[in-house]
Design a protein around this motif. Structure first.
Motif, PDB file in Angstrom:
ATOM      1  N   SER A  39       3.218  -1.221   4.485  1.00 26.56           N
ATOM      2  CA  SER A  39       4.464  -1.438   3.752  1.00 26.56           C
ATOM      3  C   SER A  39       5.134  -2.743   4.169  1.00 26.56           C
ATOM      4  O   SER A  39       5.367  -2.989   5.361  1.00 26.56           O
ATOM      5  CB  SER A  39       5.413  -0.259   4.006  1.00 26.56           C
ATOM      6  N   SER A  86      -1.265   1.216   1.488  1.00 19.57           N
ATOM      7  CA  SER A  86      -1.859   1.076   0.157  1.00 19.57           C
ATOM      8  C   SER A  86      -3.232   0.456   0.311  1.00 19.57           C
ATOM      9  O   SER A  86      -3.421  -0.442   1.140  1.00 19.57           O
ATOM     10  CB  SER A  86      -0.994   0.194  -0.734  1.00 19.57           C
ATOM     11  N   GLN A 107      -4.816  -1.896  -8.962  1.00 21.81           N
ATOM     12  CA  GLN A 107      -3.400  -1.619  -8.714  1.00 21.81           C
ATOM     13  C   GLN A 107      -3.160  -0.879  -7.417  1.00 21.81           C
ATOM     14  O   GLN A 107      -2.017  -0.730  -6.987  1.00 21.81           O
ATOM     15  CB  GLN A 107      -2.813  -0.840  -9.888  1.00 21.81           C
TER      16      GLN A 107
ATOM     17  N   ASP B  38       3.542  -7.136  -8.088  1.00 22.28           N
ATOM     18  CA  ASP B  38       4.597  -6.369  -8.737  1.00 22.28           C
ATOM     19  C   ASP B  38       4.164  -4.916  -8.869  1.00 22.28           C
ATOM     20  O   ASP B  38       2.980  -4.634  -9.107  1.00 22.28           O
ATOM     21  CB  ASP B  38       4.878  -6.955 -10.130  1.00 22.28           C
ATOM     22  N   PRO B  39       5.118  -3.988  -8.740  1.00 20.39           N
ATOM     23  CA  PRO B  39       4.782  -2.561  -8.864  1.00 20.39           C
ATOM     24  C   PRO B  39       4.095  -2.259 -10.194  1.00 20.39           C
ATOM     25  O   PRO B  39       4.538  -2.704 -11.253  1.00 20.39           O
ATOM     26  CB  PRO B  39       6.157  -1.880  -8.784  1.00 20.39           C
TER      27      PRO B  39
END
Lengths: 115, 117
Positions: A39, A86, A107, B38-39
């Motif tokens: 993060s 992530s 993503q 970007d999210p």
């Protein structure tokens, strides 16, 4: 355009369990790479698998690649709370095209490991 | 270890300002990259450079320019900042591709979180 698509988008597990993340892509690749992002930090390279390889290991990480299905998976065994991050797959196009050498990212999958 | 340093972790600028984001790497890498994150959109490549004074457009170059006057430094420039450029910006570097078949991983800085008001 996005090349890699990760699945699931989010994964929540308990410490000690295994975590599996999947990545699908659309076009031919030279190699596929997995990165981790804690993060608020930058990405850290985890492992690279070439298009002619089917499986690769690094410590608690196992990556597979199926070029016929245009998919890859990342397995983290015996997960720890510190694995919370992530995870992104990224593909590199074959030589000769305008995209050669560039990383195209998915993503990401958000992994949460509960103590 | 390779170190990629981005000059600011957080930056707040106003619409219309000219904004400079700086990135320095200490491993003599030929390749340097700028991404925005970007999210829901992941990382998207803005510009990259294979050598000093050389630059190539990535997937979303509109509204940005870059400068690479020295091998270790790669600057991203927002010519006239707009609110849709509010994002996390990540710089990366890697050794040259041709001798490695595109197989070298990229090393990332910690990012600059830019807010345009």
């Amino acid at each position: 355009s996005q090349q890699g698509e990760e699945d699931p988008q989010a994964l929540s597990i308990q410490e000690g369990e295994n975590a599996t993340m999947n990545c699908s892509y659309k076009t031919s690749i030279n190699n596929l790479q997995w990165y981790r992002q804690n993060s608020g930090r930058g990405l850290v390279h985890l492992i690279l698998i070439r298009s002619n390889e089917r499986e690769k290991h690094s410590g608690r990480l196992r990556v597979t690649l199926d070029t016929s299905k245009k998919s890859s998976s990342l397995l983290i065994t015996a997960s720890r709370a510190a694995d919370t991050a992530s995870y992104f797959c990224a593909t590199v196009a074959p030589a000769g095209g305008t995209s050669y050498g560039k990383l195209t990212f998915g993503q990401g999958t958000i992994l949460t490991v509960h103590p | 270890d390779v170190k990629v340093t981005q000059s600011s972790r957080y930056l707040v600028k106003r619409t219309g300002e000219k904004v400079f984001l700086e990135c320095v790497q200490d491993m003599d890498h030929e390749n340097m990259f700028w991404y925005r994150q970007d999210p829901g959109l992941g990382l998207r490549l803005i510009y990259f450079s294979y050598d000093v004074k050389m630059k190539e457009k990535g997937d979303i170059p509109e509204g940005y320019s870059v400068s690479r006057e020295k091998k270790e430094r790669f600057s991203l420039i927002l010519e006239s900042a707009s609110t849709n450029q509010t994002s996390m910006y990540l710089c990366a570097s890697s050794p040259i591709f041709p001798f490695t078949g595109g197989n070298q991983p990229q090393h990332f800085g910690d990012g600059t979180r830019l807010s345009i008001l």
